[in-house]
Design an enzyme around this catalytic site. Structure first.
Site, mmCIF file in Angstrom:
data_model
loop_
_atom_site.group_PDB
_atom_site.id
_atom_site.type_symbol
_atom_site.label_atom_id
_atom_site.label_comp_id
_atom_site.label_asym_id
_atom_site.label_seq_id
_atom_site.Cartn_x
_atom_site.Cartn_y
_atom_site.Cartn_z
ATOM 1 N N LYS A 92 0.837 -1.212 0.000
ATOM 2 C CA LYS A 92 0.000 0.000 0.000
ATOM 3 C C LYS A 92 0.870 1.259 0.000
ATOM 4 O O LYS A 92 0.605 2.218 -0.739
ATOM 5 C CB LYS A 92 -0.932 -0.014 1.231
ATOM 6 C CG LYS A 92 -2.050 -1.037 1.096
ATOM 7 C CD LYS A 92 -2.833 -1.254 2.390
ATOM 8 C CE LYS A 92 -3.835 -2.384 2.194
ATOM 9 N NZ LYS A 92 -4.563 -2.750 3.425
ATOM 10 N N GLN A 102 -4.078 -1.142 9.622
ATOM 11 C CA GLN A 102 -4.109 -2.486 9.043
ATOM 12 C C GLN A 102 -4.708 -3.469 10.058
ATOM 13 O O GLN A 102 -4.232 -3.578 11.182
ATOM 14 C CB GLN A 102 -2.687 -2.917 8.646
ATOM 15 C CG GLN A 102 -2.621 -4.262 7.953
ATOM 16 C CD GLN A 102 -3.324 -4.263 6.589
ATOM 17 O OE1 GLN A 102 -3.191 -3.333 5.804
ATOM 18 N NE2 GLN A 102 -4.089 -5.313 6.318
ATOM 19 N N ASP A 123 -10.730 3.520 4.052
ATOM 20 C CA ASP A 123 -11.080 2.102 3.947
ATOM 21 C C ASP A 123 -12.602 1.922 3.860
ATOM 22 O O ASP A 123 -13.081 0.856 3.481
ATOM 23 C CB ASP A 123 -10.587 1.344 5.196
ATOM 24 C CG ASP A 123 -9.293 0.568 4.938
ATOM 25 O OD1 ASP A 123 -9.040 0.235 3.766
ATOM 26 O OD2 ASP A 123 -8.568 0.283 5.905
#
Ligand code: NAP
Length: 287
Positions: A52, A96, A119
């Site tokens: 990412k 994460q 997200d």
């Protein structure tokens, strides 16, 4: 049978995103900034955040990598997220998952400002998505829609079977597909579904996000169906340099004999998930 090349689609979209970033810098002097927080050293998570961060820099964005020890407390993490919420250089915040067991996912997700929730996991964004308001769409489901369209299928009027009901893939994807714009008919299967193949054999689109290899095999498909394999499973393999190989949740060999199109693992959904994260970060920076 067509293999749906997620890498190619991701490359196309990332070029568009990089152009958007360049214009935003030039016209408004704003560089999109993404903070990626990793707590602990789970090997799969390390590889996801590394990918990412790399993608973010390649798109011309600012990436702030924050690696914390596994002993970090929930309070410390929530405080850090609070600081990033008010940091003008940061437009998107990603923690994460999974976080270590002593930290509640919910406490961390709730701490992220919905305006920086790239997200799309906060209750505010999930609610906005459900009622059709402007929001950050969750990255994996959004990427899957792009993949199905890239495969040349018009989703409207199709029957989609989704296997798995996680908050990050199955549930939001089922919700996205059943919106009026997409207009699919959706069946959501899980471990409480007695005979999944009864549904998959009727499906034009099968999306599997179960976290279990061979959840879908060729005999479960209608000829010509589009299969989207979300699963990422590490299988021990002494012949590989890392000692494992990645497989999805669908048996590629048998499915590819019946399906009209299928995503590979790796190289299908994964690159698109990261791409849609960049997409959301650019949107967040545009304001
Ligand atoms: P998850 O939290 O691991 O949950 C799995 C879901 O699948 C649950 O809803 C479970 O049902 C269902 N399930 C498990 N085995 C099943 C079976 N045999 N038949 C029917 N349903 C079954 O789900 P997730 O987080 O969405 O992850 C799923 C997979 O996708 C994992 O391999 C993950 O690594 C991968 N993933 C990949 C990406 C990517 O970008 N490529 C992104 C996210 C996730 P119950 O609810 O009844 O337990």
């Amino acid at each position: 049978m067509k293999t749906i090349d997620g890498k190619q689609l991701a490359a196309n979209l990332r070029a568009e995103i990089a152009e958007g970033v360049r214009k935003l810098k030039e016209e408004k002097g704003v560089t999109p900034g993404l903070a990626v927080i990793l707590v602990g050293d789970n090997p799969a998570s390390v590889s996801y955040v590394t990918a990412k961060e790399k993608a973010c820099v390649e798109a011309g964005m600012y990436s702030r990598e924050i690696r914390l020890p596994g002993t970090t407390s929930e309070d410390e993490l929530v405080k850090l997220v609070g600081d990033l919420n008010s940091d003008p250089a940061i437009h998107g915040i990603l923690v994460q998952l999974p976080v270590p067991k002593h930290i509640r996912d919910k406490a961390v997700i709730d701490a992220i400002s919905p305006e920086k929730d790239v997200d799309g996991f906060t209750p505010v964004n999930v609610g906005r998505m459900l009622i059709g308001e402007k929001c950050f769409l969750p990255c994996t489901p959004h990427g899957i829609i792009k993949l199905i369209e890239f495969a040349g299928m018009d989703i409207r009027g199709k029957h989609a079977v989704v296997i798995g009901r996680s908050n990050i893939v199955g549930k939001p994807f089922a919700a996205l597909l059943s919106r009026k714009e997409t207009n699919a008919t959706v069946t959501l299967c899980h471990t409480g579904t007695p005979d999944i193949s009864k549904f998959t054999r009727e499906a034009d689109i099968v999306v599997v996000a179960a976290g279990r290899p061979n959840t879908v095999t060729g005999d479960m498909l209608k000829p010509g169906a589009v299969v989207i394999d979300v699963g990422v499973n590490r299988i021990p393999d002494a012949t590989r340099p890392k000692g494992f190989r990645l497989v999805g949740d669908a048996d590629f060999e048998s499915c590819s004999k019946v399906a009209g199109a299928i995503t590979p693992v790796p190289g299908g959904v994964g690159p698109m998930t990261i791409t849609m994260l960049l997409w959301n970060t650019l949107e967040a920076a545009r304001g």
